[in-house]
Write a protein that holds these residues in place. Structure first.
Motif, mmCIF file in Angstrom:
data_model
loop_
_atom_site.group_PDB
_atom_site.id
_atom_site.type_symbol
_atom_site.label_atom_id
_atom_site.label_comp_id
_atom_site.label_asym_id
_atom_site.label_seq_id
_atom_site.Cartn_x
_atom_site.Cartn_y
_atom_site.Cartn_z
ATOM 1 N N ARG A 99 27.452 -42.490 -53.491
ATOM 2 C CA ARG A 99 26.689 -43.513 -54.208
ATOM 3 C C ARG A 99 26.519 -43.143 -55.685
ATOM 4 O O ARG A 99 26.704 -43.971 -56.576
ATOM 5 C CB ARG A 99 25.320 -43.673 -53.527
ATOM 6 N N ILE A 100 26.188 -41.859 -55.946
ATOM 7 C CA ILE A 100 25.982 -41.411 -57.328
ATOM 8 C C ILE A 100 27.299 -41.497 -58.117
ATOM 9 O O ILE A 100 27.326 -41.966 -59.262
ATOM 10 C CB ILE A 100 25.450 -39.953 -57.359
ATOM 11 N N TYR A 101 28.398 -41.059 -57.488
ATOM 12 C CA TYR A 101 29.694 -41.096 -58.195
ATOM 13 C C TYR A 101 30.254 -42.513 -58.321
ATOM 14 O O TYR A 101 31.168 -42.742 -59.113
ATOM 15 C CB TYR A 101 30.708 -40.176 -57.513
ATOM 16 N N SER A 102 29.726 -43.449 -57.569
ATOM 17 C CA SER A 102 30.099 -44.852 -57.767
ATOM 18 C C SER A 102 29.413 -45.412 -59.012
ATOM 19 O O SER A 102 29.899 -46.354 -59.633
ATOM 20 C CB SER A 102 29.714 -45.691 -56.546
ATOM 21 N N GLN A 103 28.275 -44.799 -59.378
ATOM 22 C CA GLN A 103 27.545 -45.220 -60.580
ATOM 23 C C GLN A 103 27.955 -44.420 -61.812
ATOM 24 O O GLN A 103 28.008 -44.950 -62.920
ATOM 25 C CB GLN A 103 26.034 -44.997 -60.377
ATOM 26 N N PHE A 104 28.195 -43.122 -61.619
ATOM 27 C CA PHE A 104 28.426 -42.217 -62.743
ATOM 28 C C PHE A 104 29.735 -41.464 -62.577
ATOM 29 O O PHE A 104 30.150 -41.156 -61.467
ATOM 30 C CB PHE A 104 27.293 -41.175 -62.828
ATOM 31 N N GLU A 105 30.336 -41.114 -63.697
ATOM 32 C CA GLU A 105 31.562 -40.313 -63.645
ATOM 33 C C GLU A 105 31.256 -38.866 -63.274
ATOM 34 O O GLU A 105 32.047 -38.198 -62.619
ATOM 35 C CB GLU A 105 32.250 -40.352 -65.021
#
Length: 256
Positions: A113-119
């Motif tokens: 989820r975090i890597y879907s928002q942030f690189e």
């Protein structure tokens, strides 16, 4: 112990120089992310290894290895592409002490989820202009990472609850500190090392008390900030360098 403050910091600088070397990696959980070169692999391997960093160091390294193997030794690729049947293959037993397979899966889902928002995880830890340490940053990250009530959230500590957040602070040292010694990665470009603190565990706290640079008896966030005040006086640009020194003094048992 009656060392003068200057003598204490001469000693700490000497020990930091001694222990901040590639030899340090061999017996430390930081060896796990050192196997990778992709930024996101380093972040995930580092975060997971730091998250289980309590107890026997050999056991921590073995159990962190287990997690890497469960992800096919490609953490970022696994996080972004796993399907439910991949998660079903994770053995239903403890990964490391109280960190069990449910907690591991909880972390994997939240990484995605975090890597879907942030690189990069760095984007979830950025420091605001008026902040002097990671107190608010860690809490903001925690609020983003812990997406739901789950037993796994206890493994992401909260400075707002006065936790010393030792494992997160250690992870941040790995990602942020830049020097030419080859231990810390320094792959985060947008957070300055001056905001870092020393990860406060039983050993670093006890050595700090013996040296007289920490008076607070509890190993909590207030103790982290008390130690910050004096460490930053001696190295405002890189206070976390003293983690190596305090660790080294603990290992060498000079003050027992």
């Amino acid at each position: 112990m009656n060392l003068k403050e200057k003598d204490i910091f001469d000693l700490l600088n000497e020990k930091a120089e001694l222990y901040n070397s590639p030899d340090f990696i061999n017996d430390d959980p930081i060896q796990i992310p050192h196997r990778f070169s992709l930024k996101q692999d380093i972040e995930i391997a580092g975060f997971l290894s730091a998250s289980i960093a309590w107890g026997n160091r050999k056991s921590i390294i073995n159990d962190a290895n287990k997690m890497m193997e469960l992800m096919g030794n490609s953490p970022y690729d696994f996080v972004m592409n796993f399907i439910e049947s991949d998660l079903d293959k994770i053995p239903q037993k403890a990964i490391h002490r109280t960190f069990n397979h449910e907690d591991f899966i909880f972390f994997l889902r939240n990484f995605r989820r975090i890597y879907s928002q942030f690189e990069s995880l760095e984007d979830a830890f950025l420091i605001n202009e008026d902040e002097t340490n990671f107190y608010h940053s860690i809490e903001r990250f925690r609020n983003q990472f812990v997406s739901e009530q789950h037993r796994g959230q206890k493994h992401v500590s909260s400075p707002y609850k006065n936790s010393a957040s030792k494992r997160l602070i250690m992870f941040l040292r790995w990602m942020v500190r830049k020097d030419k010694k080859g231990v810390d990665f320094g792959i985060w470009e947008n957070i300055d090392a001056r905001f870092l603190s020393v990860p406060l565990d039983v050993h670093t706290a006890n050595i700090s008390r013996k040296l007289g640079i920490l008076t607070r008896k509890q190993n909590d966030w207030k103790a982290v900030e008390e130690l910050d005040l004096i460490l930053r006086k001696y190295n405002s640009a890189d206070p976390a360098i003293y983690d190596f020194a305090l660790f080294g003094l603990g290992v060498s048992k000079e003050f027992e």
